[in-house]
Design a protein around this motif. Sequence first.
Motif, PDB file in Angstrom:
ATOM      1  N   THR A 117       0.813  -1.225   0.000  1.00 15.50           N
ATOM      2  CA  THR A 117       0.000   0.000   0.000  1.00 15.50           C
ATOM      3  C   THR A 117       0.842   1.269   0.000  1.00 15.50           C
ATOM      4  O   THR A 117       0.670   2.135  -0.871  1.00 15.50           O
ATOM      5  CB  THR A 117      -0.993   0.005   1.173  1.00 15.50           C
ATOM      6  N   PRO A 118       1.772   1.454   0.958  1.00 14.28           N
ATOM      7  CA  PRO A 118       2.597   2.676   0.897  1.00 14.28           C
ATOM      8  C   PRO A 118       3.496   2.718  -0.339  1.00 14.28           C
ATOM      9  O   PRO A 118       3.741   3.800  -0.887  1.00 14.28           O
ATOM     10  CB  PRO A 118       3.424   2.622   2.182  1.00 14.28           C
ATOM     11  N   MET A 119       3.978   1.557  -0.796  1.00 16.19           N
ATOM     12  CA  MET A 119       4.821   1.520  -1.986  1.00 16.19           C
ATOM     13  C   MET A 119       4.048   2.018  -3.204  1.00 16.19           C
ATOM     14  O   MET A 119       4.534   2.864  -3.970  1.00 16.19           O
ATOM     15  CB  MET A 119       5.326   0.097  -2.240  1.00 16.19           C
ATOM     16  N   GLU A 120       2.828   1.515  -3.396  1.00 16.37           N
ATOM     17  CA  GLU A 120       2.002   1.916  -4.534  1.00 16.37           C
ATOM     18  C   GLU A 120       1.580   3.383  -4.405  1.00 16.37           C
ATOM     19  O   GLU A 120       1.532   4.104  -5.399  1.00 16.37           O
ATOM     20  CB  GLU A 120       0.756   1.024  -4.597  1.00 16.37           C
ATOM     21  N   MET A 121       1.287   3.804  -3.184  1.00 18.29           N
ATOM     22  CA  MET A 121       0.870   5.181  -2.930  1.00 18.29           C
ATOM     23  C   MET A 121       1.940   6.169  -3.394  1.00 18.29           C
ATOM     24  O   MET A 121       1.663   7.132  -4.118  1.00 18.29           O
ATOM     25  CB  MET A 121       0.598   5.351  -1.431  1.00 18.29           C
ATOM     26  N   LEU A 122       3.176   5.925  -2.999  1.00 14.11           N
ATOM     27  CA  LEU A 122       4.280   6.815  -3.350  1.00 14.11           C
ATOM     28  C   LEU A 122       4.639   6.697  -4.833  1.00 14.11           C
ATOM     29  O   LEU A 122       4.880   7.695  -5.517  1.00 14.11           O
ATOM     30  CB  LEU A 122       5.505   6.492  -2.491  1.00 14.11           C
ATOM     31  N   LYS A 123       4.659   5.478  -5.330  1.00 16.18           N
ATOM     32  CA  LYS A 123       5.031   5.238  -6.724  1.00 16.18           C
ATOM     33  C   LYS A 123       4.069   5.921  -7.690  1.00 16.18           C
ATOM     34  O   LYS A 123       4.485   6.544  -8.677  1.00 16.18           O
ATOM     35  CB  LYS A 123       5.060   3.728  -6.998  1.00 16.18           C
ATOM     36  N   ILE A 124       2.766   5.834  -7.410  1.00 14.55           N
ATOM     37  CA  ILE A 124       1.755   6.401  -8.300  1.00 14.55           C
ATOM     38  C   ILE A 124       1.894   7.913  -8.398  1.00 14.55           C
ATOM     39  O   ILE A 124       1.757   8.489  -9.487  1.00 14.55           O
ATOM     40  CB  ILE A 124       0.338   5.995  -7.830  1.00 14.55           C
ATOM     41  N   GLN A 125       2.175   8.604  -7.267  1.00 18.11           N
ATOM     42  CA  GLN A 125       2.332  10.064  -7.310  1.00 18.11           C
ATOM     43  C   GLN A 125       3.471  10.446  -8.244  1.00 18.11           C
ATOM     44  O   GLN A 125       3.359  11.400  -9.029  1.00 18.11           O
ATOM     45  CB  GLN A 125       2.617  10.639  -5.910  1.00 18.11           C
ATOM     46  N   MET A 126       4.567   9.708  -8.171  1.00 20.40           N
ATOM     47  CA  MET A 126       5.740  10.042  -8.970  1.00 20.40           C
ATOM     48  C   MET A 126       5.550   9.641 -10.438  1.00 20.40           C
ATOM     49  O   MET A 126       5.962  10.354 -11.351  1.00 20.40           O
ATOM     50  CB  MET A 126       6.974   9.370  -8.366  1.00 20.40           C
ATOM     51  N   GLN A 127       4.919   8.495 -10.667  1.00 19.29           N
ATOM     52  CA  GLN A 127       4.677   8.047 -12.038  1.00 19.29           C
ATOM     53  C   GLN A 127       3.723   8.968 -12.777  1.00 19.29           C
ATOM     54  O   GLN A 127       3.880   9.205 -13.979  1.00 19.29           O
ATOM     55  CB  GLN A 127       4.106   6.622 -12.034  1.00 19.29           C
ATOM     56  N   ASP A 128       2.718   9.485 -12.078  1.00 18.69           N
ATOM     57  CA  ASP A 128       1.654  10.245 -12.739  1.00 18.69           C
ATOM     58  C   ASP A 128       1.966  11.733 -12.861  1.00 18.69           C
ATOM     59  O   ASP A 128       1.244  12.455 -13.549  1.00 18.69           O
ATOM     60  CB  ASP A 128       0.342  10.052 -11.971  1.00 18.69           C
ATOM     61  N   ALA A 129       3.036  12.192 -12.197  1.00 19.53           N
ATOM     62  CA  ALA A 129       3.355  13.622 -12.222  1.00 19.53           C
ATOM     63  C   ALA A 129       3.594  14.115 -13.647  1.00 19.53           C
ATOM     64  O   ALA A 129       3.175  15.216 -14.015  1.00 19.53           O
ATOM     65  CB  ALA A 129       4.580  13.901 -11.350  1.00 19.53           C
ATOM     66  N   GLY A 130       4.258  13.311 -14.466  1.00 17.73           N
ATOM     67  CA  GLY A 130       4.529  13.705 -15.847  1.00 17.73           C
ATOM     68  C   GLY A 130       3.266  13.862 -16.666  1.00 17.73           C
ATOM     69  O   GLY A 130       3.176  14.740 -17.538  1.00 17.73           O
ATOM     70  N   ARG A 131       2.263  13.015 -16.424  1.00 12.79           N
ATOM     71  CA  ARG A 131       0.992  13.112 -17.139  1.00 12.79           C
ATOM     72  C   ARG A 131       0.280  14.417 -16.781  1.00 12.79           C
ATOM     73  O   ARG A 131      -0.275  15.107 -17.647  1.00 12.79           O
ATOM     74  CB  ARG A 131       0.085  11.926 -16.800  1.00 12.79           C
TER      75      ARG A 131
END
Length: 313
Positions: A117-131
């Motif tokens: 859960t925390p891994m996906e939470m942090l990863k998604i914010q960083m992955q989606d920033a470019g979009r």
Amino acid sequence: FSLSAKLINGGIAGLIGVTCVFPIDLAKTRLQNQRNGSRIYTSMSDCLLKTIRSEGLFGIYRGAAVNLTLVTPEKAIKLAANDFFRHQLSKDGQTLTLVREMLAGGGAGTCQVIVTTPMEMLKIQMQDAGRIEAQRKLIGQRCGGGGVKVSLVQVKSLTALQLSRDLLKDKGIAGLYKGLGATLLRDVPFSIIYFPLFANLNSLGSRNADGSAPFYISFLSGCLAGCTAAVAVNPVDVIKTRLQSMTRGSQEDMYSGVKDCISKILRSEGPAAFLKGAYCRALVIAPLFGIAQVVYFLGAGEFVLSLLPVQKH
């Protein structure tokens, strides 16, 4: 049953697998998060090409650091917990029934969300920033072309450590566990499908002299089982991704929970939206678990432990 060796095996397997498939995972997150009317990417390849063009080659590995850091304990817990539960459920010496295999898989999926859960939470914010950045630039160009001046909020490029600190400061530990319910709804069914399917596929075909499956059987079994389970739970993965995304593009819905997310997606995007990123997720999970299972069954953990000094009593 050596739990230490299993944990090391799972950790090494996760590191190798994620390194190979992370760019596809980034494309999956961005495709799942974009809404109708604000589409930036038309396909996985289009997403990767545009990301490289606008963010550079390392842009496709945006958020990889947090994933590589936490995937070791995540995969270690997942794979080792499944083996542990299978071991406990087969103490009578009999072959595990399908129900017991599913119970073992469900137990593994439940255990892993502590890290997932925390891994996906942090990863998604960083992955989606470019979009989000790309969407706001596009809106700015359209409005600017019409002679209308708009003030666009810049998206901060935060590190995982800064994001964690901000979440803990604003919302406490609950901030890192946003979307826990949706993560459970995804990971428990995934493991219930994946582990029994893998075990049964892996038992087919020829055997090595020691009775173990050849590496190519384990690889193909992991790929097929992972692909099947990934597509089956993709609708929940879409919900989880939307719930865990803190930054929204223009005119994108906010969600208060799983039910609210489902109703808003159905109303504004239709049932097909739950299949967004499904083929990307299959392309991520299939080789990830194929590679992970091969490394896991090769027994790197036993080799590492054999190098450690033996304590004499």
